[in-house]
Design a protein around this motif. Structure first.
Motif, mmCIF file in Angstrom:
data_model
loop_
_atom_site.group_PDB
_atom_site.id
_atom_site.type_symbol
_atom_site.label_atom_id
_atom_site.label_comp_id
_atom_site.label_asym_id
_atom_site.label_seq_id
_atom_site.Cartn_x
_atom_site.Cartn_y
_atom_site.Cartn_z
ATOM 1 N N SER A 5 0.842 -1.213 0.000
ATOM 2 C CA SER A 5 0.000 0.000 0.000
ATOM 3 C C SER A 5 0.868 1.251 0.000
ATOM 4 O O SER A 5 0.641 2.197 0.754
ATOM 5 C CB SER A 5 -0.939 -0.006 1.211
ATOM 6 N N THR A 6 1.865 1.251 -0.864
ATOM 7 C CA THR A 6 2.856 2.320 -0.890
ATOM 8 C C THR A 6 2.234 3.687 -1.131
ATOM 9 O O THR A 6 2.595 4.669 -0.478
ATOM 10 C CB THR A 6 3.896 2.045 -1.994
ATOM 11 N N GLY A 7 1.314 3.774 -2.082
ATOM 12 C CA GLY A 7 0.707 5.053 -2.415
ATOM 13 C C GLY A 7 -0.040 5.660 -1.243
ATOM 14 O O GLY A 7 0.100 6.863 -0.959
ATOM 15 N N LYS A 8 -0.833 4.855 -0.563
ATOM 16 C CA LYS A 8 -1.593 5.364 0.591
ATOM 17 C C LYS A 8 -0.652 5.841 1.694
ATOM 18 O O LYS A 8 -0.906 6.863 2.350
ATOM 19 C CB LYS A 8 -2.533 4.279 1.123
ATOM 20 N N LYS A 9 0.435 5.101 1.912
ATOM 21 C CA LYS A 9 1.388 5.500 2.946
ATOM 22 C C LYS A 9 2.085 6.811 2.589
ATOM 23 O O LYS A 9 2.386 7.625 3.467
ATOM 24 C CB LYS A 9 2.406 4.382 3.166
ATOM 25 N N LEU A 10 2.336 7.007 1.298
ATOM 26 C CA LEU A 10 2.945 8.263 0.872
ATOM 27 C C LEU A 10 1.995 9.427 1.134
ATOM 28 O O LEU A 10 2.403 10.474 1.669
ATOM 29 C CB LEU A 10 3.300 8.203 -0.613
ATOM 30 N N LEU A 11 0.734 9.260 0.784
ATOM 31 C CA LEU A 11 -0.254 10.315 1.000
ATOM 32 C C LEU A 11 -0.420 10.636 2.478
ATOM 33 O O LEU A 11 -0.456 11.806 2.888
ATOM 34 C CB LEU A 11 -1.599 9.901 0.399
ATOM 35 N N ILE A 12 -0.484 9.598 3.304
ATOM 36 C CA ILE A 12 -0.657 9.800 4.743
ATOM 37 C C ILE A 12 0.563 10.503 5.343
ATOM 38 O O ILE A 12 0.438 11.392 6.199
ATOM 39 C CB ILE A 12 -0.899 8.453 5.453
#
Length: 424
Positions: free
Chosen positions: A291-298
């Motif tokens: 879930s790399t993208g979500k972690k970047l956004l968070i």
């Protein structure tokens, strides 16, 4: 070798040498930033002068970055790194000389100030080459399967050097003064130059004959702007640094808002970097590829949120705490972004992609310094930081909704493919 080996990249001798050289260089660079920011503000007592420092470095770094990427892809990377460090040593020595007692007694303040700005401009020229050179060199030192781990250690080393550099810079200004601190910085740059010679020369992977500069630049830009994941990741980081960052006006907070002096100035700079390196080192044991993208956004959202807390704070301990947690989220976003770039960039285009990365992120540090200085002049430092943090939160929300490819990004499969590839 274990797939989750946290020391995978460190098992390569040249990578360790590279990390030592980068630590010495960034340690000195970070101290130099602190010293010059403090020195210039002490000379002018004007927030806008801090913004001018950022402008002097931003203009050449941004304008020359695409051409630098083309040159890096065509040239041998080790020798290019040596040349960059050697030229940077001239800047360090120049700043050391300008802050000497003899110059301060014989020259007018404005003359010294303009010379400092000139050296910073020259540093911006070198910054255009440093980013793509380092990005390309890492990929030639370690095998592909170690790219994610190498990105983490390289980023951690950069932040670790920033921690001690910022902290030592503030304390050394108080203990031995700006001039002698700059002398130490010059010695560190020379140490980095010495270490790089222990890295062997590397092959040139881009051997296209007859490719024009224009075609080369277009290919690099086209690759980045056609990849929604890379473009989204770079945009997020650029906005966070451009509007959410406040490093350039920490001197204002330390002196006028928190009444903390040069030692407090060093603490503020170190707190942000300390949080980053703690997060980065944690990712060597706890990979964040799922879930790399979500972690970047968070992580970018968290960075902006705690910068708002910092802007509102009137207490030194709360300001340091807010910056620490901002650094934690910043560290995670940096590791994610570097991993994305290392895995998804073709070898023959690393210089150009690294240059675009420098344009988005590296140059936004300097442009962000200008923005911070102007905003602090107009709104006052606390409100300027809170407004910047708010802009960061809004941009994260918009990109999270609009950029589906980034939001749904998961690097688990990509990392497994690299881990399964044969050793080089």
């Amino acid at each position: 070798m274990s797939k989750t080996d946290p020391y995978q990249a460190l098992r390569h001798k040249e990578f360790n040498i590279f990390l030592l050289a980068r630590f010495a260089l960034v340690f000195g660079w970070s101290m130099q930033f602190v010293v010059i920011e403090w020195q210039v503000y002490a000379m002018t007592n004007d927030e806008l002068s801090l913004g001018i420092i950022g402008l002097c470095e931003f203009v050449p770094a941004f304008l020359l970055a695409p051409f630098a990427g083309h040159i890096v892809d065509k040239k041998e990377k080790r020798n290019l790194f040596v040349l960059c460090i050697a030229l940077f040593s001239l800047i360090s020595f120049g700043l050391y000389w300008l802050t000497s007692e003899t110059i301060e007694l014989q020259w007018k303040t404005n003359r010294i100030l303009y010379c400092i700005y000139g050296l910073i401009f020259f540093g911006g020229v070198l910054r255009a080459f440093f980013g793509p050179t380092i990005f390309s060199l890492i990929a030639l030192i370690v095998p592909k399967k170690a790219y994610p781990n190498a990105a983490t250690w390289s980023s951690s080393t950069w932040k670790g050097a920033s921690v001690f550099g910022a902290l030592c810079g503030g304390f050394l200004i108080a203990w031995i003064g700006a001039h002698h601190t700059l002398g130490i910085i010059f010695a560190l740059v020379m140490l980095a130059l010495f270490l790089v010679f222990f890295i062997s020369k590397k092959p040139i992977l881009n051997k296209r004959i007859g490719e024009s500069v224009g075609d080369s630049l277009k290919a690099g830009l086209r690759f980045v702007f056609n990849d929604k994941v890379i473009l989204g990741a770079l945009t997020l980081d650029m906005i966070a640094v451009l509007f959410g960052g406040a490093v350039a006006i920490f001197a204002v907070f330390a002196k006028d808002v928190l009444d903390a002096g040069p030692k407090g100035f060093g603490l503020l700079n170190a707190a942000l970097s300390t949080g980053s390196i703690v997060a980065m080192l944690a990712t060597t044991y706890l990979p964040i590829t799922k879930s790399t993208g979500k972690k970047l956004l968070i992580s970018v959202f968290g960075f902006g949120l705690f910068m708002i807390v910092f802007g509102a704070s009137k207490l030194l301990w709360l300001s340091v705490l807010a910056l620490f947690f901002s650094g934690v989220f910043d560290g995670i976003s940096m590791v994610v972004r570097q991993t994305i770039l290392q895995i998804k960039t073709p070898d023959e285009m690393r210089g150009r992609v690294g240059a675009v990365n420098s344009m988005f992120v590296g140059s936004s540090n300097e442009l962000g310094a200008l923005e911070s200085g102007i905003a602090a002049k107009i709104f006052g430092a606390p409100l300027a930081v809170m407004l910047g943090g708010t802009v960061t939160l809004i941009v994260v929300g918009v990109i999270g909704i609009k950029n589906t490819a980034l939001r749904e990004l998961d690097l688990t499969k990509d990392v497994k493919e690299h881990q399964a590839s044969p050793s080089e």
